[in-house]
Design an enzyme around this catalytic site. Structure first.
Site, mmCIF file in Angstrom:
data_model
loop_
_atom_site.group_PDB
_atom_site.id
_atom_site.type_symbol
_atom_site.label_atom_id
_atom_site.label_comp_id
_atom_site.label_asym_id
_atom_site.label_seq_id
_atom_site.Cartn_x
_atom_site.Cartn_y
_atom_site.Cartn_z
ATOM 1 N N ASP A 348 10.898 -17.572 -64.149
ATOM 2 C CA ASP A 348 10.544 -16.416 -63.332
ATOM 3 C C ASP A 348 11.858 -15.883 -62.771
ATOM 4 O O ASP A 348 12.831 -16.632 -62.653
ATOM 5 C CB ASP A 348 9.612 -16.854 -62.203
ATOM 6 C CG ASP A 348 9.438 -15.779 -61.153
ATOM 7 O OD1 ASP A 348 9.074 -14.649 -61.526
ATOM 8 O OD2 ASP A 348 9.704 -16.065 -59.976
ATOM 9 N N ASP A 557 3.169 -17.153 -60.213
ATOM 10 C CA ASP A 557 3.655 -17.958 -61.343
ATOM 11 C C ASP A 557 2.694 -19.087 -61.703
ATOM 12 O O ASP A 557 2.845 -19.710 -62.755
ATOM 13 C CB ASP A 557 5.024 -18.580 -61.014
ATOM 14 C CG ASP A 557 6.083 -17.525 -60.796
ATOM 15 O OD1 ASP A 557 6.077 -16.537 -61.539
ATOM 16 O OD2 ASP A 557 6.910 -17.692 -59.878
#
Length: 656
Positions: A348, A557
């Protein structure tokens, strides 16, 4: 925090000596700990009795046999019990029962010493394996010893000792030098260094002062700290670590499951083959019953899969233990096994490859305006907002030592920004989309083309742009950008040296993503992603490349972390959802350690393969030798059980 809401007590000499649990001293390796293991004591006791029985045989055969029987009982009781329980409860044969049967068989034909030697070495190898697993787990679960039980809470200027579970968010605590910090919180008053090794794996203490974040289970240094509790005990970072440790102790890798299944079938085959060896040779080959039984007992010893069974878990636990000491927690050996096969690491962006905290990179004042005055006005208005971009502007003004103004009639403008009166003048701060409106809609926006050009230039650099308006006139432009982590480029390069592709998944627009990608050197970039889009890309990466590790820190996430082969969460800044779902947690948020962790996982798999090949080879050679040449039972015992000990010690190399 409201400074007026807390009354700090005057500490008296009596209070300084109040009863409060102190931080335990660091645990060091102590050879005596091995001898305190009950299995090791039984094994050594069995060996000592075997030697005494052997010596006593020269002058009293009866006494010698009695001592051998006691040696069998001392060394073999625990293993025999395990074997019988497996037979009764699971209706399966295991290695323990095979070894006890072989020892009793040897004794039945007069080979008391060989049987005792088998029991002794088998018990010794079992004790060694048990001890090493226990030691490996202690390197992780020693955290449990750091779980605080009591805290000193300050109430109406008085100090009261209370249980941890009685603490609430907002309580003010006193932590004296050398004591454990009892709860997650922020430093309300005081300055000290804090040993955070139990949480982050950092070797050096971290300086803490007013406003600093502290964690339960860490150790206060030389100065007293007043701490305001920010998280309930059951939700603290320390409590999450404890839950991870419990999970790590219960999850078994796939290879170990396979070995267990093979062991159950293999044990039955060995018993069946032993019975055939006892019954057929005297009938078909005219062997004597004693010679046949002896050879069958040798076969029973050398064919048992002790070394094979011990090939995996010591190496796995050693690797998990070593990782834990560096601040990387695995929730089970299965994740270590999967990480060794990594082909792609997907990051991420925000909070992982970047700091996750935007910084003001450009502050441009319009013609006729003083830059410092504009920045002070902007920060004064933004101070009333909790938005991360607003906080970045305030930090910038504070860093430059600017004096903030009082603001009247401040209010948020939904979907755009914020406005407020400073010294009777209306100022507005918000998105630069105002420049995209037709000129007729905002006729007072002077130098529109100049500001549009400047915005285009800043956005091409991956920056987020806001406008500062003096009424309807553009007075300045603010550009902000999330800064790349110092170790991001190094982390990516280390992964690429291992032959691993590096991807970046982000919800940011392409221009911002490309800037971060250029700075870090990632191989694959995917931008403008919603949480479900990240899941789609993780699935695609798995199909194309194989095993994927996903590294993230946010709630958004969590789905991608769950979809990846191995999900890796950021321990310090990661959300609760990300930590719960992650299979591995970087407690110190140091992404540079990902490459070394994958290398360690690969080393552990190499050692497991070495162990399995060695174990199978030894078993094969001993079995063939027994049939072709014939080997003595003591040699079979030493060869077989010695290989088991060597396999365990080979796995322990990872602890270095």
């Amino acid at each position: 925090m409201q400074a007026t809401s807390k009354r700090l007590p005057v500490r008296t000499a009596a209070q300084k000596g109040a009863n409060q649990p102190r931080a335990p001293k660091p645990r060091r390796f102590d050879p005596k700990a091995m001898l305190s293991n009950s299995e090791m004591q039984a094994a050594l006791g069995s060996g000592l009795l075997m030697l005494i029985a052997w010596a006593a045989g020269s002058w009293s055969e009866l006494l010698s046999i009695v001592l051998y029987v006691v040696s069998y009982a001392v060394g073999g009781w625990s293993k025999a019990k395990e074997g019988v329980e497996t037979l009764v409860k699971e209706r399966d044969l295991d290695v323990n029962l095979l070894m006890i049967a072989a020892a009793l068989g040897a004794a039945s034909i007069g080979y008391w010493n060989e049987g005792a030697m088998l029991i002794f070495i088998f018990a010794l190898s079992g004790a060694l394996e048990s001890y090493t697993m226990e030691r490996s787990k202690k390197d992780i679960s020693s955290l449990l010893a750091l779980k605080p039980a009591m805290a000193i809470r300050i109430e109406q200027g008085r100090m009261n000792e209370v249980a941890i579970d009685q603490l609430s968010v907002g309580d003010l605590l006193l932590v004296r030098p050398g004591e454990l910090i009892p709860a997650d919180g922020t430093v309300y008053q005081g300055a000290s260094s804090v040993d955070q090794a139990s949480i982050t794996g950092e070797s050096l203490p971290v300086e803490k002062s007013t406003g600093s974040e502290v964690f339960a289970g860490t150790v206060n240094g030389e100065g007293p700290l007043y701490i305001e509790v920010t998280t309930a005990a059951e939700h603290s970072l320390f409590s999450k670590i404890i839950r991870m440790v419990e999970e790590a102790e219960t999850k078994v890798p796939d290879s170990q499951h396979l070995i267990k299944r093979v062991e159950a079938v293999y044990a039955k085959v060995v018993v069946g083959a032993t019975l055939v060896l006892i019954l057929l040779p005297p009938l078909l080959l005219d062997w004597s019953w004693s010679a046949t039984f002896y050879k069958a007992m040798v076969f029973l010893v050398v064919a048992s899969p002790c070394a094979l069974v011990s090939s995996i878990m010591p190496a796995m636990l050693s690797a998990i233990s070593k990782s834990a000491r560096k601040g990387i927690l695995f929730k089970g050996g299965v994740h270590l096994e999967n990480m060794a096969r990594t082909s792609v690491v997907a990051f991420d962006k925000t909070g992982t490859l970047t700091e996750g905290t935007p910084q003001v990179t450009d502050f441009i004042a319009g013609e006729g305006y003083d830059r410092d005055e504009l920045l002070a006005v902007s920060a004064s208005i933004e101070k009333l907002s909790r938005h991360p971009l607003a906080e970045a502007v305030v930090r910038k003004a504070e860093e430059e030592g600017l004096l903030l103004r009082s603001v009247q009639e401040s209010q948020a403008v939904t979907g755009w920004g914020i406005e407020g009166n400073v010294d009777g003048q209306l100022w507005r701060i918000g998105k630069s989309t105002l420049l995209d409106q037709p000129a007729a809609a905002s006729p007072e926006l002077a130098d529109r083309e100049y500001w549009l050009s400047l915005r285009e230039q800043l956005e091409a650099e991956g920056k987020t742009v806001s406008l500062l308006l003096d009424g309807e006139r553009v007075a300045g432009m603010i550009a902000l950008q999330d800064t790349v982590r110092l170790q991001a480029e190094t982390a990516v390069r280390k992964l690429q040296k291992l032959g691993i592709k590096v991807a970046m998944l982000t919800g940011d627009r392409a221009a911002t993503a490309d800037v971060i990608a250029d700075a870090t050197g990632v191989d694959l970039v995917f931008s403008n992603l919603l949480p479900e889009d990240k899941v789609t890309h993780i699935k695609a990466l798995r199909e194309q490349y194989g095993h994927v590790v996903m590294v993230g820190d946010g709630v958004n996430d969590a789905p991608a972390l769950a979809t990846a082969t191995v999900g890796m969460g950021m321990g310090m800044k990661g959300s609760g959802a990300a930590l719960e779902i992650a299979d591995v947690v970087l407690m110190n948020d140091n992404i540079e350690e990902i490459a070394s962790t994958i290398s360690l996982a690969r080393r552990s798999q190499r050692i497991v393969k070495q162990n399995m090949i060695f174990a199978v080879t030894v078993i094969g050679v001993l079995m063939i030798s027994n049939f072709v040449q014939g080997i003595a039972l003591p040699f079979g015992v030493i060869g077989h059980e010695g290989s088991t000990i060597l396999v365990i010690l080979n796995g322990l190399r990872l602890l270095r």
